[in-house]
Design a protein around this motif. Structure first.
Motif, PDB file in Angstrom:
ATOM      1  N   CYS A   1     -33.038  40.727  62.198  1.00  0.00           N
ATOM      2  CA  CYS A   1     -34.375  40.349  62.654  1.00  0.00           C
ATOM      3  C   CYS A   1     -35.474  41.280  62.117  1.00  0.00           C
ATOM      4  CB  CYS A   1     -34.432  40.356  64.179  1.00  0.00           C
ATOM      5  SG  CYS A   1     -34.212  42.003  64.889  1.00  0.00           S
TER       6      CYS A   1
ATOM      7  N   ARG B   1     -29.407  43.920  62.524  1.00  0.00           N
ATOM      8  CA  ARG B   1     -30.549  44.201  61.672  1.00  0.00           C
ATOM      9  C   ARG B   1     -31.169  42.957  61.039  1.00  0.00           C
ATOM     10  NH1 ARG B   1     -29.555  49.103  58.295  1.00  0.00           N
ATOM     11  NH2 ARG B   1     -29.482  47.646  56.575  1.00  0.00           N
TER      12      ARG B   1
ATOM     13  N   CYS C   1     -27.848  38.919  66.492  1.00  0.00           N
ATOM     14  CA  CYS C   1     -27.180  39.521  67.660  1.00  0.00           C
ATOM     15  C   CYS C   1     -28.086  39.651  68.882  1.00  0.00           C
ATOM     16  CB  CYS C   1     -26.607  40.885  67.293  1.00  0.00           C
ATOM     17  SG  CYS C   1     -27.867  42.184  67.094  1.00  0.00           S
TER      18      CYS C   1
HETATM   19  S1  FES Z   1     -31.159  40.247  66.047  1.00  0.00           S
HETATM   20 FE1  FES Z   1     -29.617  41.694  65.507  1.00  0.00          FE
HETATM   21  S2  FES Z   1     -30.760  43.531  65.290  1.00  0.00           S
HETATM   22 FE2  FES Z   1     -32.200  42.114  65.974  1.00  0.00          FE
END
Ligand code: FES
Length: 361
Positions: free
Chosen positions: A320, A318, A312
């Motif tokens: 990453c 979450r 995202c």
């Molecule tokens: S890419 Fe989605 S929380 Fe970091």
């Protein structure tokens, strides 16, 4: 501690609606404790719902957007969702992407998503377009809603709702229309895009008549905030989904309108706010990267580790997450639980640091 821009949406509504939403958040929190994927990990099969594609159509005349409808492979009803919700989609390749639900929230026999093909993207949209044919199987997480529609509650003072969609930003807005249509709330919508051919679901929007304005950018400049907002009465609510430039223009135009609620969702990363440079040290190699003041830690990581997991880029999926082994992070997301933060997890797409962080990479 600074918080991400998306946490600053304005909510001003009656006590009953606040109680309802707090209850909804509590259910989602409990649900999230059960069903969210571990940070940085692809959701396990037993934590997600196996689904099969039952229908797909080109949602635009230029076929740049594909709408995919899918049902649970076991035929069971899917979890309830509300307008504005999205799901984590684990594609057959294992890629995880977030897509807004744009079907009918009352019909739990299936979900629908719509995806614009990004030819030079990271492969998720191409996989949807090429591989999610009827009969293809993949999996989804439970719906989560970071963009809820909150009008029509007891003693609700919102006098009018203005919906603003830019391009594929129409997807979370689509499910809001039927709800607004069933309430006595006055509403209008402006839907903008490069060309009419590239705008999705125009046939479905046609039934709302002149309450929906279609605005082609064509050879002209994209619509400015004034045109997007129209004549906003006192006590209006604005719901907008679109590219960062559009959202930023709207935020700037509404900053002095304390009588207007502004709810928004962007579909790409927000610019870094109040950033200062800091260092990231990879524990495995000792390599040190400088993260510039206007750069995210994730983009610095991707510069040297192109296969790093992310989705995202806004601090809510979450995917990453990395573990910090040394240093003090400046957490700019609330998506991690207290236990996960205590365990050292950090979301480099939005979070930052002072000095140097040693990360488990
Ligand atoms: S890419 Fe989605 S929380 Fe970091």
């Amino acid at each position: 501690m600074a918080v991400p821009a998306h946490a600053h949406r304005k909510f001003r509504r009656d006590p009953l609606m606040i109680a309802v939403l707090l209850g909804y958040d509590a259910i989602n929190w409990v649900d999230g404790r059960i069903s969210l994927p571990a940070p940085g990990a692809v959701r396990e099969t037993n934590e997600s719902i196996d689904v099969v594609v039952t229908d797909r159509i080109a949602a635009t005349d230029d076929e740049s957007v594909t709408a995919v409808t899918f049902a649970a492979t076991d035929g069971a009803p899917l979890p309830a969702w509300s307008a504005g919700a999205h799901v984590d989609v684990t594609l057959p390749s294992g890629r995880v992407r977030q897509y807004s639900l744009c079907g009918d929230p009352a019909d739990l026999s299936c979900y629908r998503i719509a995806v614009r093909l990004i030819p030079d993207g990271r492969g998720g949209s191409a996989e949807v377009h090429n591989d999610l044919v009827v009969g293809a199987e993949f999996s989804v997480g439970r719906p989560r809603n970071a963009f809820p529609l909150a009008v029509g509650g007891h003693n609700q003072t919102t006098s009018a709702v203005r919906l603003i969609a830019g391009g594929i930003g129409v997807t979370p807005v689509l499910a809001m229309l039927d709800i607004l249509d069933r309430t006595s709330t006055q509403w209008s919508m402006i839907y903008c895009g490069r060309t009419r051919d590239s705008l999705a679901f125009l046939d479905e929007l046609g039934r709302f008549g002149d309450r929906v304005t279609i605005r082609e950018d064509g050879p002209h400049r994209p619509a400015g905030a004034e045109e997007l907002l129209g004549d906003l009465a006192c006590d209006s609510a604005v719901y907008a989904c679109g590219p960062p430039a559009m959202i930023d223009a709207l935020r700037g135009a509404l900053v002095d309108r304390s009588d207007v609620e502004f709810h928004y969702e962007r579909f790409s990363a927000a610019p870094v706010v109040d950033g200062r440079p800091f260092d990231l040290r990879f524990a495995s190699s000792g390599e040190v990267l400088r993260v510039a003041a206007d750069q995210t830690a994730l983009s610095a990581i991707l510069g040297v580790r192109a296969d790093a997991t992310y989705s995202c880029q806004q601090g809510f999926c979450r995917s990453c997450a990395v573990r910090v082994l040394d240093g003090v992070p400046d957490h700019r997301s609330t998506a991690l639980s207290r236990d996960e933060v205590d365990a050292g997890y950090f979301l480099p797409c939005v979070s930052r640091a002072e000095g140097c962080l040693t990360i488990d990479l």
